[in-house]
Write a protein that holds these residues in place. Structure first.
Motif, PDB file in Angstrom:
ATOM      1  N   GLU A   1       0.820  -1.206   0.000  1.00 28.54           N
ATOM      2  CA  GLU A   1       0.000   0.000   0.000  1.00 28.54           C
ATOM      3  C   GLU A   1       0.857   1.260   0.000  1.00 28.54           C
ATOM      4  O   GLU A   1       0.485   2.274  -0.587  1.00 28.54           O
ATOM      5  CB  GLU A   1      -0.936  -0.003   1.207  1.00 28.54           C
ATOM      6  N   ALA A   2       2.010   1.195   0.613  1.00 22.23           N
ATOM      7  CA  ALA A   2       2.870   2.382   0.686  1.00 22.23           C
ATOM      8  C   ALA A   2       3.714   2.582  -0.565  1.00 22.23           C
ATOM      9  O   ALA A   2       3.946   3.723  -0.990  1.00 22.23           O
ATOM     10  CB  ALA A   2       3.778   2.289   1.909  1.00 22.23           C
ATOM     11  N   PHE A   3       4.183   1.484  -1.185  1.00 25.65           N
ATOM     12  CA  PHE A   3       5.201   1.605  -2.234  1.00 25.65           C
ATOM     13  C   PHE A   3       4.788   1.111  -3.622  1.00 25.65           C
ATOM     14  O   PHE A   3       5.502   1.362  -4.589  1.00 25.65           O
ATOM     15  CB  PHE A   3       6.463   0.835  -1.822  1.00 25.65           C
ATOM     16  N   VAL A   4       3.660   0.407  -3.733  1.00 27.16           N
ATOM     17  CA  VAL A   4       3.318  -0.246  -5.005  1.00 27.16           C
ATOM     18  C   VAL A   4       1.988   0.225  -5.588  1.00 27.16           C
ATOM     19  O   VAL A   4       1.890   0.470  -6.794  1.00 27.16           O
ATOM     20  CB  VAL A   4       3.302  -1.782  -4.833  1.00 27.16           C
ATOM     21  N   ILE A   5       0.970   0.335  -4.758  1.00 25.52           N
ATOM     22  CA  ILE A   5      -0.335   0.767  -5.225  1.00 25.52           C
ATOM     23  C   ILE A   5      -0.232   2.202  -5.741  1.00 25.52           C
ATOM     24  O   ILE A   5       0.476   3.024  -5.157  1.00 25.52           O
ATOM     25  CB  ILE A   5      -1.383   0.654  -4.095  1.00 25.52           C
ATOM     26  N   SER A   6      -0.939   2.528  -6.820  1.00 27.64           N
ATOM     27  CA  SER A   6      -0.758   3.828  -7.475  1.00 27.64           C
ATOM     28  C   SER A   6      -1.019   5.018  -6.568  1.00 27.64           C
ATOM     29  O   SER A   6      -0.483   6.105  -6.792  1.00 27.64           O
ATOM     30  CB  SER A   6      -1.651   3.916  -8.711  1.00 27.64           C
ATOM     31  N   THR A   7      -1.844   4.831  -5.533  1.00 31.98           N
ATOM     32  CA  THR A   7      -2.121   5.923  -4.595  1.00 31.98           C
ATOM     33  C   THR A   7      -1.206   5.891  -3.375  1.00 31.98           C
ATOM     34  O   THR A   7      -1.403   6.649  -2.430  1.00 31.98           O
ATOM     35  CB  THR A   7      -3.583   5.835  -4.114  1.00 31.98           C
ATOM     36  N   GLY A   8      -0.188   5.022  -3.389  1.00 32.01           N
ATOM     37  CA  GLY A   8       0.689   4.850  -2.244  1.00 32.01           C
ATOM     38  C   GLY A   8       1.492   6.091  -1.908  1.00 32.01           C
ATOM     39  O   GLY A   8       1.799   6.917  -2.779  1.00 32.01           O
ATOM     40  N   THR A   9       1.850   6.219  -0.659  1.00 31.85           N
ATOM     41  CA  THR A   9       2.590   7.388  -0.188  1.00 31.85           C
ATOM     42  C   THR A   9       3.868   7.612  -0.971  1.00 31.85           C
ATOM     43  O   THR A   9       4.224   8.752  -1.293  1.00 31.85           O
ATOM     44  CB  THR A   9       2.935   7.219   1.311  1.00 31.85           C
ATOM     45  N   TYR A  10       4.587   6.536  -1.307  1.00 33.53           N
ATOM     46  CA  TYR A  10       5.872   6.668  -1.993  1.00 33.53           C
ATOM     47  C   TYR A  10       5.837   6.120  -3.418  1.00 33.53           C
ATOM     48  O   TYR A  10       6.890   5.933  -4.033  1.00 33.53           O
ATOM     49  CB  TYR A  10       6.960   5.950  -1.188  1.00 33.53           C
ATOM     50  N   ALA A  11       4.656   5.852  -3.956  1.00 29.40           N
ATOM     51  CA  ALA A  11       4.526   5.315  -5.311  1.00 29.40           C
ATOM     52  C   ALA A  11       4.309   6.447  -6.306  1.00 29.40           C
ATOM     53  O   ALA A  11       3.458   7.311  -6.093  1.00 29.40           O
ATOM     54  CB  ALA A  11       3.370   4.324  -5.366  1.00 29.40           C
ATOM     55  N   TYR A  12       5.067   6.441  -7.399  1.00 28.32           N
ATOM     56  CA  TYR A  12       4.928   7.459  -8.434  1.00 28.32           C
ATOM     57  C   TYR A  12       3.900   7.053  -9.488  1.00 28.32           C
ATOM     58  O   TYR A  12       3.534   7.851 -10.343  1.00 28.32           O
ATOM     59  CB  TYR A  12       6.277   7.695  -9.111  1.00 28.32           C
ATOM     60  N   GLY A  13       3.469   5.800  -9.459  1.00 29.60           N
ATOM     61  CA  GLY A  13       2.504   5.297 -10.426  1.00 29.60           C
ATOM     62  C   GLY A  13       2.122   3.878 -10.069  1.00 29.60           C
ATOM     63  O   GLY A  13       2.509   3.367  -9.008  1.00 29.60           O
ATOM     64  N   GLY A  14       1.362   3.225 -10.941  1.00 27.02           N
ATOM     65  CA  GLY A  14       0.962   1.853 -10.648  1.00 27.02           C
ATOM     66  C   GLY A  14       0.208   1.245 -11.814  1.00 27.02           C
ATOM     67  O   GLY A  14       0.052   1.871 -12.873  1.00 27.02           O
ATOM     68  N   TYR A  15      -0.261   0.016 -11.620  1.00 28.78           N
ATOM     69  CA  TYR A  15      -0.996  -0.712 -12.641  1.00 28.78           C
ATOM     70  C   TYR A  15      -2.438  -0.928 -12.176  1.00 28.78           C
ATOM     71  O   TYR A  15      -2.667  -1.319 -11.022  1.00 28.78           O
ATOM     72  CB  TYR A  15      -0.345  -2.075 -12.900  1.00 28.78           C
ATOM     73  N   PRO A  16      -3.414  -0.723 -13.073  1.00 29.68           N
ATOM     74  CA  PRO A  16      -4.823  -0.907 -12.685  1.00 29.68           C
ATOM     75  C   PRO A  16      -5.136  -2.302 -12.148  1.00 29.68           C
ATOM     76  O   PRO A  16      -5.907  -2.433 -11.185  1.00 29.68           O
ATOM     77  CB  PRO A  16      -5.585  -0.635 -13.991  1.00 29.68           C
ATOM     78  N   ASP A  17      -4.545  -3.353 -12.759  1.00 32.62           N
ATOM     79  CA  ASP A  17      -4.872  -4.708 -12.286  1.00 32.62           C
ATOM     80  C   ASP A  17      -4.301  -4.969 -10.889  1.00 32.62           C
ATOM     81  O   ASP A  17      -4.928  -5.637 -10.060  1.00 32.62           O
ATOM     82  CB  ASP A  17      -4.392  -5.776 -13.276  1.00 32.62           C
ATOM     83  N   ILE A  18      -3.113  -4.411 -10.605  1.00 30.63           N
ATOM     84  CA  ILE A  18      -2.542  -4.550  -9.261  1.00 30.63           C
ATOM     85  C   ILE A  18      -3.368  -3.758  -8.258  1.00 30.63           C
ATOM     86  O   ILE A  18      -3.643  -4.226  -7.145  1.00 30.63           O
ATOM     87  CB  ILE A  18      -1.062  -4.107  -9.252  1.00 30.63           C
ATOM     88  N   ASP A  19      -3.782  -2.552  -8.638  1.00 30.05           N
ATOM     89  CA  ASP A  19      -4.632  -1.757  -7.755  1.00 30.05           C
ATOM     90  C   ASP A  19      -5.927  -2.497  -7.423  1.00 30.05           C
ATOM     91  O   ASP A  19      -6.393  -2.487  -6.276  1.00 30.05           O
ATOM     92  CB  ASP A  19      -4.967  -0.416  -8.408  1.00 30.05           C
ATOM     93  N   GLU A  20      -6.508  -3.147  -8.432  1.00 30.09           N
ATOM     94  CA  GLU A  20      -7.763  -3.854  -8.212  1.00 30.09           C
ATOM     95  C   GLU A  20      -7.558  -5.077  -7.318  1.00 30.09           C
ATOM     96  O   GLU A  20      -8.378  -5.348  -6.427  1.00 30.09           O
ATOM     97  CB  GLU A  20      -8.360  -4.285  -9.553  1.00 30.09           C
ATOM     98  N   LEU A  21      -6.479  -5.812  -7.535  1.00 29.52           N
ATOM     99  CA  LEU A  21      -6.179  -6.946  -6.654  1.00 29.52           C
ATOM    100  C   LEU A  21      -5.978  -6.484  -5.214  1.00 29.52           C
ATOM    101  O   LEU A  21      -6.420  -7.148  -4.272  1.00 29.52           O
ATOM    102  CB  LEU A  21      -4.925  -7.682  -7.144  1.00 29.52           C
ATOM    103  N   SER A  22      -5.320  -5.346  -5.061  1.00 29.32           N
ATOM    104  CA  SER A  22      -5.102  -4.811  -3.726  1.00 29.32           C
ATOM    105  C   SER A  22      -6.429  -4.448  -3.069  1.00 29.32           C
ATOM    106  O   SER A  22      -6.641  -4.710  -1.870  1.00 29.32           O
ATOM    107  CB  SER A  22      -4.192  -3.582  -3.792  1.00 29.32           C
ATOM    108  N   ARG A  23      -7.321  -3.838  -3.846  1.00 25.77           N
ATOM    109  CA  ARG A  23      -8.630  -3.480  -3.311  1.00 25.77           C
ATOM    110  C   ARG A  23      -9.408  -4.733  -2.876  1.00 25.77           C
ATOM    111  O   ARG A  23     -10.030  -4.763  -1.820  1.00 25.77           O
ATOM    112  CB  ARG A  23      -9.430  -2.717  -4.368  1.00 25.77           C
ATOM    113  N   GLN A  24      -9.336  -5.789  -3.694  1.00 29.50           N
ATOM    114  CA  GLN A  24     -10.063  -7.019  -3.384  1.00 29.50           C
ATOM    115  C   GLN A  24      -9.515  -7.703  -2.138  1.00 29.50           C
ATOM    116  O   GLN A  24     -10.279  -8.140  -1.270  1.00 29.50           O
ATOM    117  CB  GLN A  24     -10.007  -7.971  -4.580  1.00 29.50           C
TER     118      GLN A  24
END
Length: 400
Positions: A309-332
């Motif tokens: 959540e901090a470093f990988v998800i696109s909305t993460g505190t230290y993340a500059y970007g991300g992937y929609p499928d990873i974001d969705e898996l994280s949400r699930q």
């Protein structure tokens, strides 16, 4: 507890306060947290050192003396009482002999802020200090070779890696090409760096998630293969390499950064190691102002989901970007209460990160500390999630 929860203003305050609907006092010994929706990670965020949200403070005392006075002389429930503090210089504590768990055998602790490793080593050798934290490289070798001293080490919930913020740039950047990021992974002789920095005690890894964390997927590191790395750069259109700009490490690990940057230079990726003050670095990383290559690290606690959540998800505190499928898996996974299903989703995220070469993991660092001759038990490694001496009440001195 209710007062302390609402008073909390740390890193996860917004997350906790948004997701907790109410804090209900059931009776003098029980409290109930009511959530807006299922949240399997509530206790991981609230009840572990992943945050300071569960630190209980005395409500009546704070209301009496005020926040500023409390900061100058805090009151808690731990094995040691606050005596005095000079910010950035030293903290003095004395044993709480009525501590519920056990009476601390060491009556007085003085924790000094000494940024320079060589100075910490000198204090250890003269007996001015009994434990010297973070002895790496030459200093660690010196401790190991001194018959009066000993080296304590632990591999905690930490990881070091390279982050490529420009892989998310809308303008053309070499880092957008997976082959370039893979070349970096192959260019670094991780074991040689491990030997030089941590005397070979660190655990090499192919992930930014420490293997001691819940839901971590163990991934083997990419091999050291500079020939293949150069070939990948040529295939990506950079046969002569390129200028990567700044190479900014977490302070104060400049020698570590220089060693890694030299491996990149060897395959043609040129950079300039940039040294920053620690607080400035994390603020710049958080506000997405760092460019080039970031040599990042984290020893934050919690579990794999918290680290993602901090470093990988696109909305993460230290993340500059991300992937929609990873974001969705994280949400699930954040809503999934079946542990096995949740673990499968978190493992899938970590596999995708590895396949897409989002980072260049280096190692899970062995944290090395120097221990002086007066110390019988340094309490280092008793809790494998923590890199420092803990718990304090387990520290022991030798009898005269």
């Amino acid at each position: 507890m209710k007062f302390s929860f609402h008073r909390y203003r740390g890193t996860a305050a917004k997350l906790l306060h948004e997701r907790v609907k109410a804090v209900e006092i059931v009776d003098p010994h029980r409290v109930r947290f009511v959530l807006h929706a299922p949240w399997p990670d509530f206790l991981a965020f609230y009840a572990t050192p992943a945050t300071g949200a569960a630190w209980v403070v005395p409500k009546k005392h704070i209301e009496k003396v005020g926040e500023e006075a409390f900061k100058k002389h805090p009151v808690g429930l731990g094995p040691y009482r606050f005596v005095r503090m000079t910010p950035g210089v030293e903290l003095v504590l004395e044993a709480n002999e009525q501590y519920w768990r056990k009476k601390p055998p060491v009556r007085r602790l003085v924790i000094k802020g000494v940024p320079d490793r060589t100075t910490r080593l000198a204090m250890l050798k003269t007996g001015e200090a009994d434990i010297g934290y973070l002895m790496i490289g030459v200093e660690a070798e010196t401790v190991k070779a001194d018959p009066k001293l000993r080296l304590a080490q632990v591999i905690s919930s930490a990881a070091w890696w390279l982050d490529f913020p420009e892989q998310w740039d809308k303008t053309k950047s070499p880092w957008q090409d997976r082959r370039v990021r893979l070349a970096v992974n192959l260019a670094i002789d991780k074991q040689a760096v491990n030997q030089a920095e941590r005397l070979g005690f660190s655990r090499l890894t192919g992930s930014i998630i420490p293997s001691v964390m819940d839901f971590a997927l163990r991934i083997e590191p990419h091999p050291y293969d500079p020939t293949h790395a150069r070939r990948l750069l040529a295939e990506a259109g950079y046969p002569n390499g390129f200028d990567a700009g700044d190479f900014t490490p977490v302070p104060p690990f400049t020698s570590f950064a220089e060693a890694v940057a030299n491996y990149l230079t060897a395959i043609g990726i040129r950079s300039r190691v940039r040294s920053m003050e620690r607080a400035t670095f994390f603020e710049a990383w958080r506000t997405k102002k760092l460019t080039g290559v970031i040599m990042g690290a984290s020893a934050g606690l919690g579990n794999a989901a918290a680290r993602l959540e901090a470093f990988v998800i696109s909305t993460g505190t230290y993340a500059y970007g991300g992937y929609p499928d990873i974001d969705e898996l994280s949400r699930q996974q954040a809503l999934e209460r079946d542990r096995r299903k949740r673990e499968a989703m978190l493992h899938q995220i970590q596999k995708l990160m590895h396949e897409r070469v989002m980072h260049a993991p280096i190692f899970e660092p062995a944290t090395l500390h120097g221990v002086g001759p007066r110390v019988e038990g340094a309490a280092v490694g008793l809790n494998p999630l923590l890199y420092f001496a803990a718990p304090y009440e387990e520290m022991r001195l030798k009898r005269p």
